[in-house]
Design an enzyme around this catalytic site. Structure first.
Site, PDB file in Angstrom:
ATOM      1  N   ARG A  16       2.570  -5.280   3.398  1.00 56.36           N
ATOM      2  CA  ARG A  16       3.418  -4.109   3.653  1.00 56.36           C
ATOM      3  C   ARG A  16       2.836  -2.830   3.214  1.00 56.36           C
ATOM      4  NH1 ARG A  16       8.459  -3.715  -0.680  1.00 56.36           N
ATOM      5  NH2 ARG A  16       7.237  -4.206  -2.356  1.00 56.36           N
ATOM      6  N   GLU A  17       3.393  -1.912   3.895  1.00 57.05           N
ATOM      7  CA  GLU A  17       3.124  -0.624   3.295  1.00 57.05           C
ATOM      8  C   GLU A  17       4.372   0.035   2.912  1.00 57.05           C
ATOM      9  OE1 GLU A  17      -0.262   1.377   6.306  1.00 57.05           O
ATOM     10  OE2 GLU A  17       1.587   0.891   7.085  1.00 57.05           O
ATOM     11  N   GLU A  29      20.492  -2.802 -10.755  1.00 61.82           N
ATOM     12  CA  GLU A  29      20.046  -4.250 -10.565  1.00 61.82           C
ATOM     13  C   GLU A  29      21.052  -5.018 -11.265  1.00 61.82           C
ATOM     14  OE1 GLU A  29      15.345  -3.806  -9.755  1.00 61.82           O
ATOM     15  OE2 GLU A  29      15.896  -4.284 -11.663  1.00 61.82           O
ATOM     16  N   ARG A  69       5.622  17.096  10.494  1.00 63.70           N
ATOM     17  CA  ARG A  69       4.313  17.367  10.301  1.00 63.70           C
ATOM     18  C   ARG A  69       4.111  17.391   8.829  1.00 63.70           C
ATOM     19  NH1 ARG A  69       1.245  16.672  14.889  1.00 63.70           N
ATOM     20  NH2 ARG A  69       2.253  17.982  16.588  1.00 63.70           N
ATOM     21  N   VAL A 125       8.684   7.707  -8.941  1.00 67.47           N
ATOM     22  CA  VAL A 125       8.084   6.551  -8.550  1.00 67.47           C
ATOM     23  C   VAL A 125       7.264   5.685  -9.307  1.00 67.47           C
ATOM     24  CG1 VAL A 125       6.917   5.407  -6.584  1.00 67.47           C
ATOM     25  CG2 VAL A 125       8.321   7.344  -6.031  1.00 67.47           C
ATOM     26  N   SER A 129      16.985  -2.603 -13.917  1.00 68.26           N
ATOM     27  CA  SER A 129      17.541  -1.406 -13.911  1.00 68.26           C
ATOM     28  C   SER A 129      18.919  -1.359 -13.866  1.00 68.26           C
ATOM     29  CB  SER A 129      17.130  -0.658 -12.602  1.00 68.26           C
ATOM     30  OG  SER A 129      17.630  -1.220 -11.539  1.00 68.26           O
ATOM     31  N   LEU A 133       0.891  -1.133   0.050  1.00 64.50           N
ATOM     32  CA  LEU A 133      -0.008   0.143  -0.086  1.00 64.50           C
ATOM     33  C   LEU A 133       0.899   1.118   0.078  1.00 64.50           C
ATOM     34  CD1 LEU A 133      -2.780   1.133   0.424  1.00 64.50           C
ATOM     35  CD2 LEU A 133      -2.455   1.081   2.796  1.00 64.50           C
ATOM     36  N   THR A 160       2.296  12.473 -12.881  1.00 67.06           N
ATOM     37  CA  THR A 160       1.152  12.306 -12.108  1.00 67.06           C
ATOM     38  C   THR A 160       1.810  12.340 -10.709  1.00 67.06           C
ATOM     39  OG1 THR A 160       1.910   9.779 -12.104  1.00 67.06           O
ATOM     40  CG2 THR A 160       0.486  10.649 -13.792  1.00 67.06           C
ATOM     41  N   ASP A 171       8.090   0.520 -13.532  1.00 65.48           N
ATOM     42  CA  ASP A 171       7.005  -0.363 -13.888  1.00 65.48           C
ATOM     43  C   ASP A 171       6.271   0.099 -14.978  1.00 65.48           C
ATOM     44  OD1 ASP A 171       7.700  -1.644 -11.494  1.00 65.48           O
ATOM     45  OD2 ASP A 171       6.663  -0.424 -10.106  1.00 65.48           O
TER      46      ASP A 171
END
Length: 325
Positions: free
Chosen positions: A98-99, A197, A37, A259, A194, A21, A296, A263
């Site tokens: 996981r998050e 990698e 914050r 991010v 990548s 998530l 985005t 993909d």
């Protein structure tokens, strides 16, 4: 396995063994030991194969996402994918999905990404994931496995997926790192590491194009993959195949969150292949999709209009046949 099944055979199936998530937020400055914050949080379903499925679906492809899910975070991923109308086959597991946290620092433009290892999958849960994949892949043209392997999953798992694809006659696209990459032996149609990698896989610095392509061709010569596409962040991508090598010029876009760009690259290539495009044209679509992710917020799927607009701006690849070795 719990499925949201389409009425017709899916052309693309993605596998995400370590979904997350994704939480994205913003703050003025990140400082150690201080209470930071943050602004409002954005939540997106994430993990390599899920991101590929979301972008492929946005581009109009017939796609189904297979992944394990546990706990409230897993349920939230299922809900978010349903909102995006992405077909899914999720496998319940005992541990909690996981998050991942991304924090954008307003004062500097820097981005901080915090990635957790993920749940531990038992042997029976791993088998259930493979069975769900086999069910979804029956009649599919392409299977995409993307992302890290969570704790407990055997490092040869992606090779087991390769064997499954071969048995069903599906082309296999793999974006993996670590043991999932080093334990690969055969059967991949397109491998997308990548540069980081690829360096980790070979243990070499790979400073030049020639060195990077030589490492890619070594994987091809060993029979691991028929084609190797090296992504290099915002720089040109390199494609190695049995016929030679090509460089794909990067698209220049306004700075934004990268991010999920890798993909999206995989998604664009896979969508092109599903439409029987030649591999170079499919890579150009992938380059456009990866660049569109910069436009985005957070890890939201790129917008189709942005992808096609950028695709029109892509250049033909540069042949690098002389760098075959």
């Amino acid at each position: 396995m719990i499925a949201d099944s389409p009425s017709t055979t899916t052309r693309i199936v993605t596998l995400t063994m370590n979904p997350a998530l994704d939480i994205t937020t913003r703050t003025e400055q990140v400082r150690h030991t201080d209470k930071i914050r943050c602004g409002p949080a954005r939540h997106d379903p994430g993990g390599g194969g899920i991101n590929v499925a979301r972008v492929a679906a946005a581009l109009g492809a017939s796609v189904s996402a297979v992944f394990p899910t546990g706990g409230l975070t897993g349920a939230r991923i299922v809900e978010l994918l349903r909102r995006e109308k992405v077909d899914q086959r999720h496998v319940p597991i005992a541990d909690i999905t996981r998050e991942s946290l991304t924090v954008d620092e307003s004062s500097t433009g820097r981005q901080y990404r915090f990635v957790l290892p993920g749940p531990t999958l038992t042997a029976s849960e791993q088998t259930a994931c493979l069975e769900a994949l086999e069910s979804a892949a029956a009649g599919a043209e392409l299977v995409v496995a993307s992302g890290s392997l969570p704790p407990g999953v055997t490092p040869d798992f992606y090779q087991r997926v390769s064997d499954l694809c071969r048995a069903h006659g599906a082309l296999y696209v793999l974006d993996a790192s670590g043991g999932g990459l080093t334990h690969l032996r055969s059967g991949v149609h397109l491998l997308k590491p990548s540069l980081r990698e690829l360096r980790e896989c070979t243990g070499q610095a790979l400073e030049t194009d020639d060195e990077q392509l030589a490492a890619a061709h070594e994987l091809i010569d060993r029979g691991c993959a028929a084609n190797v596409l090296i992504s290099r962040g915002g720089d040109d991508a390199l494609l190695a195949s049995a016929l030679g090598s090509q460089r794909f010029p990067a698209l220049r876009c306004a700075p934004g969150s990268g991010v999920g760009a890798g993909d999206a690259l995989v998604a664009g290539v896979t969508v092109g292949l599903s439409r029987a495009w030649p591999l170079p044209d499919s890579v150009r679509l992938g380059m456009a999709a990866g660049a569109a992710m910069l436009l985005t917020p957070g890890t939201a799927a790129c917008r189709p209009n942005d992808v096609w607009r950028l695709f029109d701006r892509t250049s033909a690849p540069v042949e690098l046949a002389a760098n075959r070795r």
